[in-house]
Design an enzyme around this catalytic site. Structure first.
Site, PDB file in Angstrom:
ATOM      1  N   HIS A  14       0.866  -1.203   0.000  1.00  0.00           N
ATOM      2  CA  HIS A  14       0.000   0.000   0.000  1.00  0.00           C
ATOM      3  C   HIS A  14       0.894   1.242   0.000  1.00  0.00           C
ATOM      4  CE1 HIS A  14      -3.816   2.115   1.678  1.00  0.00           C
ATOM      5  NE2 HIS A  14      -2.932   3.065   1.349  1.00  0.00           N
ATOM      6  N   HIS A  16       1.327   5.449  -1.797  1.00  0.00           N
ATOM      7  CA  HIS A  16       0.860   6.544  -2.658  1.00  0.00           C
ATOM      8  C   HIS A  16       2.072   7.160  -3.346  1.00  0.00           C
ATOM      9  CE1 HIS A  16      -3.172   6.529  -0.796  1.00  0.00           C
ATOM     10  NE2 HIS A  16      -2.494   6.108   0.250  1.00  0.00           N
ATOM     11  N   LYS A 100      -9.801  -0.744  -5.404  1.00  0.00           N
ATOM     12  CA  LYS A 100      -9.836  -0.099  -4.092  1.00  0.00           C
ATOM     13  C   LYS A 100     -11.155   0.605  -3.838  1.00  0.00           C
ATOM     14  CE  LYS A 100      -8.111   1.838  -0.272  1.00  0.00           C
ATOM     15  NZ  LYS A 100      -6.916   2.565   0.052  1.00  0.00           N
ATOM     16  N   HIS A 137     -10.772   0.815   2.213  1.00  0.00           N
ATOM     17  CA  HIS A 137     -10.523   1.855   3.216  1.00  0.00           C
ATOM     18  C   HIS A 137     -11.717   1.767   4.159  1.00  0.00           C
ATOM     19  CE1 HIS A 137      -8.929   5.883   4.593  1.00  0.00           C
ATOM     20  NE2 HIS A 137     -10.089   5.777   5.218  1.00  0.00           N
ATOM     21  N   HIS A 175      -4.703  -0.614   6.126  1.00  0.00           N
ATOM     22  CA  HIS A 175      -4.205   0.202   7.242  1.00  0.00           C
ATOM     23  C   HIS A 175      -5.113   0.146   8.463  1.00  0.00           C
ATOM     24  CE1 HIS A 175      -6.946   2.873   5.181  1.00  0.00           C
ATOM     25  NE2 HIS A 175      -6.057   3.318   4.308  1.00  0.00           N
ATOM     26  N   ASP A 248       1.459   2.668   3.549  1.00  0.00           N
ATOM     27  CA  ASP A 248       0.581   3.833   3.347  1.00  0.00           C
ATOM     28  C   ASP A 248       1.417   5.109   3.283  1.00  0.00           C
ATOM     29  OD1 ASP A 248      -1.732   5.228   2.875  1.00  0.00           O
ATOM     30  OD2 ASP A 248      -2.386   5.262   4.963  1.00  0.00           O
TER      31      ASP A 248
HETATM   32  C1  NCD Z   1      -3.638   9.018   2.049  1.00  0.00           C
HETATM   33  C2  NCD Z   1      -3.179  10.044   1.009  1.00  0.00           C
HETATM   34  O1  NCD Z   1      -2.593  11.069   1.401  1.00  0.00           O
HETATM   35  O2  NCD Z   1      -3.374   9.810  -0.181  1.00  0.00           O
HETATM   36  N1  NCD Z   1      -3.680   9.647   3.338  1.00  0.00           N
HETATM   37  C3  NCD Z   1      -3.671   9.030   4.544  1.00  0.00           C
HETATM   38  O3  NCD Z   1      -3.848   9.704   5.553  1.00  0.00           O
HETATM   39  N2  NCD Z   1      -3.456   7.740   4.662  1.00  0.00           N
HETATM   40  C4  NCD Z   1      -4.930   8.435   1.662  1.00  0.00           C
HETATM   41  C5  NCD Z   1      -5.304   7.186   2.411  1.00  0.00           C
HETATM   42  O4  NCD Z   1      -4.708   6.121   2.266  1.00  0.00           O
HETATM   43  O5  NCD Z   1      -6.275   7.231   3.188  1.00  0.00           O
HETATM   44 ZN    ZN Z   2      -3.339   5.033   1.723  1.00  0.00          ZN
END
Ligand code: NCD
Ligand code: ZN
Length: 346
Positions: A14, A16, A100, A137, A175, A248
């Site tokens: 996971h 971003h 997702k 999520h 998460h 995450d």
């Molecule tokens: C994530 C993001 O910034 O894209 N932020 C977070 O707090 N985890 C999005 C997510 O996974 O919820």
């Molecule tokens: Zn995330």
């Protein structure tokens, strides 16, 4: 006392990476020692179709460091308009590994998320038949539910029903942050698993709120009280096959977090595996780290284990205070903290 630990190369289930110039920072950071990363689809224009995923994958691969074999594993973003054809195409593509679910408005860039879960039943049915993983999520977003209860309410209100109705749909509860989520995953069958982030293992809401607000610990789902943190540590370090590494890691420029309306997300990639190592070391189960970081996730996603290995050495170092990012900077998770383990790169 062990001073060195060699592991099968880990994966991150996971992350971003964002897009465009952010990829200059996020892709090399992801590829530093992970073999593969599940790439979240919550771009400003979400990754909804297989063609979007294919183009995004190409942009990511253009930023892969020379000689690296790291692979981005792509994910589609479920919306009210996702069709069964999208699911069949995703399965056929070979590079889309999951879909997702974000509740509309739950987190960063989730405005296009799903407005009503039950409308997705035909899609979940297609996913179950195609054996495509659903990532969730797991938070409700109605304004009457307290932010600290959003995960446990989601489990009771939605996840139990989805599990009953689609018993063979492979689901990753992403998460997780609560004892309720740990318990629910543990008591369920092999079709349900969960990722756990380093921030939810290392911190609780006191770290975020006592002595002044710490915006760099603000992420969603939000950090909970210490009893939940302890339950998560027990789950991650306990040797169960149902829990695995998903950082995450989510970059936001410093000024976007240190703001009157700060963004959610912690950027952990400068020290991802090392932060998990601290947790396993403190629990005195370094021998369980490999399953959590390098085996359980691959098995759940039905992918082969990585063939190479990496070595963690006991060597103290300090997480950088900041790193350059898109003309600004990011304050990484645990910035300035002294850690005891370091990945030894060849
Ligand atoms: C994530 C993001 O910034 O894209 N932020 C977070 O707090 N985890 C999005 C997510 O996974 O919820
Ligand atoms: Zn995330």
């Amino acid at each position: 006392m062990i001073n060195q630990l060699t592991l099968i190369q880990p994966d991150d289930w996971h992350v971003h990476l964002r897009d465009n110039e952010a990829l200059d920072v996020t892709v090399p950071a992801a590829a530093r020692y992970f073999g593969r990363s599940i790439v979240m689809p919550n771009l400003k224009m979400p990754v909804r179709k297989v063609t979007d995923a294919s183009r995004y994958r190409q942009r990511i691969l253009q930023h892969r460091p020379k000689g690296s074999k790291w692979l981005p594993l792509m994910v589609l973003y479920l919306t009210d308009d996702t069709s069964k054809e999208d699911i069949f195409e995703a399965k056929k593509s070979g590079f889309v590994h999951a879909v997702k679910y974000y509740p509309a408005g739950a987190t960063t860039n989730s405005a296009n998320g799903v407005s009503q879960l039950t409308r997705l039943d035909p899609i979940f049915d297609a996913m179950q038949n195609s054996d495509l993983v659903l990532q969730i999520h797991g938070e409700v977003t109605d304004e009457n539910t307290d932010i600290f209860d959003r995960e446990s309410v989601f489990i009771d209100r939605h996840l139990r029903r989805i599990k009953e109705q689609f018993p063979e749909l492979r689901i990753v509860l992403e998460h997780i942050t609560t004892a309720q989520a740990v318990q629910y995953v543990e008591e369920n069958d092999r079709y349900l698993s969960a990722t756990i982030t380093p921030q939810h293992l290392l911190y609780n809401r006191n770290h975020m709120l006592v002595g002044g607000i710490q915006p760099h610990l603000y992420c969603l789902p939000i950090l909970k009280r210490d009893t939940h943190q302890k339950a998560l540590v027990k789950a991650a370090t306990g040797g169960s096959k149902k829990f695995f590494l998903g950082t995450d890691s989510a970059p936001h420029a410093m000024e976007a977090k240190e703001s009157a309306c700060g963004c959610a997300g912690c950027f952990s990639h400068p020290a991802a595996l090392e932060l998990y190592a601290e947790v396993f070391d403190q629990a005195d189960v370094m021998h369980h780290l490999e399953a959590f970081s390098s085996i359980n996730g691959a098995q759940f996603y039905q992918l082969p284990l990585n063939e190479s290995q990496i070595t963690l050495v006991k060597e103290s170092w300090t997480v950088p205070h900041e790193i350059p990012y898109c003309g600004s900077k990011i304050v990484p998770l645990a910035a300035g903290t002294k850690l005891n383990w370091k990945v030894k790169l060849p």
